[in-house]
Design a protein around this motif. Structure first.
Motif, PDB file in Angstrom:
ATOM      1  N   ILE A 112      64.154  33.539  -8.288  1.00  0.00           N
ATOM      2  CA  ILE A 112      65.200  32.848  -7.228  1.00  0.00           C
ATOM      3  C   ILE A 112      65.048  33.955  -6.105  1.00  0.00           C
ATOM      4  CG2 ILE A 112      67.862  32.749  -5.658  1.00  0.00           C
ATOM      5  CD1 ILE A 112      68.750  31.618  -8.320  1.00  0.00           C
TER       6      ILE A 112
ATOM      7  N   GLU B 214      75.471  28.542 -10.157  1.00  0.00           N
ATOM      8  CA  GLU B 214      74.618  28.952 -12.306  1.00  0.00           C
ATOM      9  C   GLU B 214      73.806  28.377 -12.938  1.00  0.00           C
ATOM     10  OE1 GLU B 214      78.930  30.111 -14.060  1.00  0.00           O
ATOM     11  OE2 GLU B 214      78.625  27.597 -13.744  1.00  0.00           O
TER      12      GLU B 214
ATOM     13  N   SER C 144      70.922  26.658 -10.637  1.00  0.00           N
ATOM     14  CA  SER C 144      70.309  27.433 -10.040  1.00  0.00           C
ATOM     15  C   SER C 144      69.548  28.548 -10.976  1.00  0.00           C
ATOM     16  CB  SER C 144      70.427  28.040  -8.471  1.00  0.00           C
ATOM     17  OG  SER C 144      70.689  27.345  -7.853  1.00  0.00           O
ATOM     18  N   ILE C 145      70.612  28.842 -10.955  1.00  0.00           N
ATOM     19  CA  ILE C 145      69.903  30.209 -12.200  1.00  0.00           C
ATOM     20  C   ILE C 145      69.130  30.203 -13.205  1.00  0.00           C
ATOM     21  CG2 ILE C 145      71.174  32.525 -13.487  1.00  0.00           C
ATOM     22  CD1 ILE C 145      73.087  32.971 -10.807  1.00  0.00           C
ATOM     23  N   GLN C 146      70.229  29.151 -14.456  1.00  0.00           N
ATOM     24  CA  GLN C 146      69.680  29.202 -15.515  1.00  0.00           C
ATOM     25  C   GLN C 146      67.971  27.950 -15.159  1.00  0.00           C
ATOM     26  OE1 GLN C 146      70.658  28.492 -18.109  1.00  0.00           O
ATOM     27  NE2 GLN C 146      73.229  29.543 -17.208  1.00  0.00           N
TER      28      GLN C 146
ATOM     29  N   LEU D 170      66.130  31.402 -14.716  1.00  0.00           N
ATOM     30  CA  LEU D 170      66.070  31.926 -15.847  1.00  0.00           C
ATOM     31  C   LEU D 170      65.046  31.077 -17.159  1.00  0.00           C
ATOM     32  CD1 LEU D 170      70.165  31.980 -16.495  1.00  0.00           C
ATOM     33  CD2 LEU D 170      67.635  34.168 -16.648  1.00  0.00           C
TER      34      LEU D 170
ATOM     35  N   VAL E  37      78.925  34.269  -9.875  1.00  0.00           N
ATOM     36  CA  VAL E  37      78.688  34.933 -10.837  1.00  0.00           C
ATOM     37  C   VAL E  37      77.649  35.928 -11.544  1.00  0.00           C
ATOM     38  CG1 VAL E  37      75.688  34.684 -10.878  1.00  0.00           C
ATOM     39  CG2 VAL E  37      77.076  33.098  -8.799  1.00  0.00           C
TER      40      VAL E  37
ATOM     41  N   LEU F 241      73.824  37.522 -14.684  1.00  0.00           N
ATOM     42  CA  LEU F 241      73.186  36.882 -14.073  1.00  0.00           C
ATOM     43  C   LEU F 241      71.961  37.222 -12.554  1.00  0.00           C
ATOM     44  CD1 LEU F 241      75.221  34.111 -14.978  1.00  0.00           C
ATOM     45  CD2 LEU F 241      72.890  35.069 -15.637  1.00  0.00           C
ATOM     46  N   VAL F 242      73.002  38.262 -12.193  1.00  0.00           N
ATOM     47  CA  VAL F 242      71.762  38.565 -10.424  1.00  0.00           C
ATOM     48  C   VAL F 242      70.896  39.037 -10.545  1.00  0.00           C
ATOM     49  CG1 VAL F 242      72.414  38.900  -8.248  1.00  0.00           C
ATOM     50  CG2 VAL F 242      73.831  37.745  -9.258  1.00  0.00           C
TER      51      VAL F 242
ATOM     52  N   SER G 289      69.393  39.350 -13.407  1.00  0.00           N
ATOM     53  CA  SER G 289      67.735  39.021 -13.924  1.00  0.00           C
ATOM     54  C   SER G 289      67.003  38.304 -13.404  1.00  0.00           C
ATOM     55  CB  SER G 289      68.619  37.935 -15.197  1.00  0.00           C
ATOM     56  OG  SER G 289      69.472  38.610 -16.279  1.00  0.00           O
ATOM     57  N   VAL G 290      67.411  37.403 -12.667  1.00  0.00           N
ATOM     58  CA  VAL G 290      66.459  36.289 -11.773  1.00  0.00           C
ATOM     59  C   VAL G 290      66.272  36.567 -10.407  1.00  0.00           C
ATOM     60  CG1 VAL G 290      68.016  34.780 -13.051  1.00  0.00           C
ATOM     61  CG2 VAL G 290      68.283  35.330 -11.094  1.00  0.00           C
ATOM     62  N   LEU G 291      67.240  37.230  -9.762  1.00  0.00           N
ATOM     63  CA  LEU G 291      66.561  37.534  -8.115  1.00  0.00           C
ATOM     64  C   LEU G 291      65.870  38.444  -7.852  1.00  0.00           C
ATOM     65  CD1 LEU G 291      68.696  36.482  -5.533  1.00  0.00           C
ATOM     66  CD2 LEU G 291      69.929  38.468  -5.627  1.00  0.00           C
TER      67      LEU G 291
END
Length: 564
Positions: free
Chosen positions: A318, A401, A403-405, A408, A434, A438-439, A441-443
Motif C-alpha cells: 500500500i 481492511e 485495502s490491506i487484504q 496481502l 487497523v 497489518l499496517v 506488513s503492507v505499508l
C-alpha cells in the motif's frame, strides 16, 4: 511554413484596384518624405483611401487573409501566457485556437516580431490575418474589460419580478431560471472563472449582499457580484443546470454540470448547503484538457522523484498520499498510475467522483445511494483480477481492511488519507482500528504534500525576508543565497504569483519503522526517527524551492504547520 510575400509595392496594388491615381501616389510619397509616415498612412491622411482599403492591399501584398470587424469572435479566446497589456500594445488579438494552430489578427502584418513572440509564448503555430486596429482594440476591451460592463447590462435588462421573497413559488423560480438574462448571468460567472483559471466559484448570500469569489492558485478573490435580489434566480438556474431539486432548500445537495467552452470540456461539481440567508453554492471547475501532468512536472526534487518511482513500481503493498483537500493528491496519484500503466498490467480505480478519465484505466464512480461505496466497490474489483488498485480515500475501517487484504494477496494499492504529515498516516490507520501488524506488513510508503504558489516570472525581483519569517521557518539564510518575490503585474493580476506546484515529504517504511509500528510508537516518535534517517520534511522541501527562486518563504509558512 514561410508566407509567400508579393514583390509588388503597396501603391501598385492600390493603382490596380482603381482606388488612386499616379498623381495621388506622387503627392502621398512627397508627404511621407516630409512627415515620416508610411505611404498608406499618407494616403489616408490625404483622404484618398480608407484605412480598410490600405489594410486589404497590405493583406494581398503579404498573401494573408483579411478579416472584417464583424468577423472577430466575441469574446476572444483567452491565451494563458499572453496579457491584455501585450495585446493592446501591439494591437493584436487571438481569433481562434484549432489544434496546435493559433490564428491572430493584426493591423500591422509587416511586423515579423508578432508571430515570433506569440509562437514562443504559447508554443503554438501562429497564423496571421489582417484586421483594422480599432476593431482589434474594441474586441480586446469587450473580452478583458467588459466583465463588469456585461454584468451591469445583464442586471439592468432583468425585470423587477426577478426579485423573489423567502416563500417563492417553485414554478416561478423555474421560469426565472430559464429567462435569458439569468442564463447569460450564470454563463458569464462561469466564463469569467475559466478565463481567470479559477478552480472554484463561491456564491454566498448574506443579509444585504450576494458575494461572489473565485479561488485562483488556492486563494479566494472577491469578484463583482449581482444584486442580492437576484440570489434566488441565480441559485435556481445553477441547480437546474446541475440536475438538482430546486424545491429542496433545507438540505445540502450535490450535482454536476458539463459544459464546453472554446473547445475545452469543463466538468463542474456543484455543492449547495442551506445558510441563514439562503443557499451557499460552491462550483468546482475541472478542466479535462489541462489536468494531467506527468511526474516530472509536479515539482518533485530529483532525488525524491527517483525514490517515489521506486516505491510505486513495487509488485504489492500500500502506498498512501496525504494532505488536506485541494492539495493535489489526486493529480499525484494519476501521474503515478500513468507512470506504471502498461499493456501487461490491469489497473482499476474506485473514486468519488471520477474527476478525470485515464486512458487504459478502468475507473468506477462511487454511488452511495445505491450501495456502491468505497468498501463495496473495492470488495468486488478485487475479483476483477487487477494488478493495481486505486481507492479514492480510506475513510473507514472497512475500506482500510479490504485495502490491506488486497495488498496481502499480491495487489499494489494506492489511496489517500487526510493527515498533516506523512508519519501521521500510521497512527491514523491505527486510530481507525487497523491492527499494527497489518499496517507493518503492507505499508510501503507515505507521501505528504502541499501546493504552493509559483513566483510570477514576469515581475520576479530579489527580496530580503524578515528575520521573523526565517526564524519561524527554522532555517538559516546563507549569505550567498538570493530569495525572490513577485512585485505584481498584469500577468499575475497583481498578486506576484502565477500557477502552483507541489512540495513533498516522502516517508519510506523501513524495517526500523516497521518495528516502531509493531510496538505502537507515537506519531512524534516515528516522525523524529524518520527525520533522523534523512526524511526531507515539507518545510525543508519548500525552503529548497525558495532558495531556487520559484516560491517565497511567506508561501511555505502559509501552507505548512510549525512542527512540519
Amino acid at each position: 511554413m514561410p508566407i509567400a510575400v508579393s514583390t509588388r509595392l503597396l501603391g501598385e496594388i492600390l493603382l490596380d484596384d482603381g482606388l488612386v491615381t499616379p498623381d495621388v501616389i506622387a503627392l502621398a510619397l512627397g508627404r511621407a518624405q516630409t512627415t515620416g509616415e508610411r505611404l498608406g498612412e499618407a494616403l489616408v491622411a490625404l483622404g484618398a483611401v480608407t484605412p480598410d482599403d490600405v489594410l486589404r492591399a497590405l493583406a494581398r501584398q503579404q498573401s494573408l487573409p483579411f478579416m472584417g470587424r464583424d468577423e472577430l469572435p466575441a469574446p476572444l479566446p483567452i491565451l494563458k501566457n499572453v496579457s491584455p497589456k501585450y495585446l493592446r500594445q501591439y494591437v493584436v488579438c487571438p481569433v481562434s485556437v484549432d489544434g496546435g494552430v493559433l490564428t491572430v489578427a493584426t493591423s500591422d502584418p509587416t511586423n515579423p516580431l508578432i508571430a515570433d513572440d506569440l509562437r514562443q509564448s504559447t508554443g503554438l503555430t501562429v497564423k496571421i490575418v489582417v484586421t483594422p486596429g480599432e476593431a482589434i482594440l474594441e474586441a480586446i476591451d469587450r473580452t478583458y474589460d467588459g466583465a463588469s460592463t456585461a454584468l451591469a447590462r445583464i442586471v439592468e435588462g432583468m425585470e423587477d419580478d426577478a426579485r423573489v421573497d423567502g416563500d417563492e413559488d417553485v414554478n416561478h423560480l423555474r421560469d426565472l431560471a430559464f429567462e435569458a438574462p439569468v442564463v447569460r448571468l450564470v454563463n458569464l460567472l462561469v466564463e469569467n472563472a475559466i478565463a481567470a483559471e479559477a478552480s472554484d466559484i463561491h456564491i454566498e448570500p448574506f443579509e444585504d449582499t450576494l458575494r461572489i469569489r473565485y479561488r485562483i492558485d488556492g486563494i479566494l478573490y472577491d469578484q463583482e457580484a449581482p444584486p442580492r435580489r437576484l440570489q434566488a434566480a441565480v441559485t435556481s438556474r445553477i441547480k437546474i443546470m446541475a440536475e438538482m431539486n430546486i424545491a429542496e432548500r433545507r438540505l445540502p445537495q450535490d450535482g454536476r454540470i458539463r459544459v464546453t467552452l472554446h473547445g475545452r470540456r469543463i466538468d463542474i461539481r456543484v455543492s449547495t448547503v442551506p445558510t441563514v440567508h439562503g443557499e451557499s453554492i460552491v462550483m468546482r471547475l475541472l478542466d479535462r484538457s489541462s489536468v494531467f501532468l506527468p511526474l516530472e512536472k509536479l515539482g518533485f526534487a530529483p532525488d525524491t522523484r527517483r525514490r517515489f518511482e521506486t516505491l510505486i513500481k513495487r509488485p504489492h503493498g500500500i502506498f498512501l498520499v496525504t494532505g488536506p483537500t485541494g492539495s493535489g493528491k489526486t493529480t499525484t496519484l494519476y501521474a503515478a498510475l500513468d507512470k506504471i500503466n502498461s499493456s501487461d498490467r490491469k489497473i482499476l480505480t474506485v473514486e468519488d467522483p471520477v474527476e478525470y478519465q485515464l486512458k487504459g484505466v478502468n475507473q468506477i464512480p462511487v454511488k452511495p445511494k445505491i450501495g456502491l461505496t468505497f468498501a463495496n466497490g473495492l470488495r468486488h474489483i478485487v475479483r476483477q483480477d487487477p494488478d493495481v488498485i486505486l481507492v479514492g480515500e480510506v475513510r473507514d475501517l472497512e475500506t482500510a481492511e479490504i485495502s490491506i487484504q488486497a495488498a496481502l494477496t499480491g495487489h499494489l494499492v494506492f489511496s489517500t488519507l487526510h493527515t498533516n504529515d506523512a508519519p501521521a498516516a500510521i497512527t491514523r490507520l491505527q486510530d481507525m482500528g487497523v491492527e499494527p501488524y497489518l499496517v507493518s506488513s503492507v505499508l510501503e510508503g507515505v507521501l505528504a504534500q502541499r501546493l504552493v504558489r509559483r513566483i510570477c516570472a514576469v515581475c520576479r525581483a530579489p527580496e530580503t525576508p524578515s528575520a521573523a519569517d526565517i526564524q519561524a521557518l527554522g532555517v538559516h539564510l546563507d549569505p550567498g543565497v538570493t530569495l525572490y518575490r513577485g512585485k505584481g503585474c498584469d500577468e499575475c493580476r497583481g498578486t506576484g504569483y502565477r500557477g502552483r506546484f507541489g512540495i513533498y515529504e516522502l516517508f519510506e517504511i523501513t524495517e526500523d519503522v516497521r518495528s516502531l509500528i509493531l510496538r505502537r510508537a507515537s506519531s512524534p516518535e516515528i516522525r523524529r526517527h524518520a527525520i533522523n534517517a534523512g526524511m526531507v520534511t515539507l518545510r525543508d522541501d519548500g525552503w529548497r524551492k525558495a532558495c531556487d527562486g520559484v516560491t517565497t518563504v511567506e508561501e511555505i509558512l502559509r501552507v505548512t504547520q510549525e512542527d512540519a
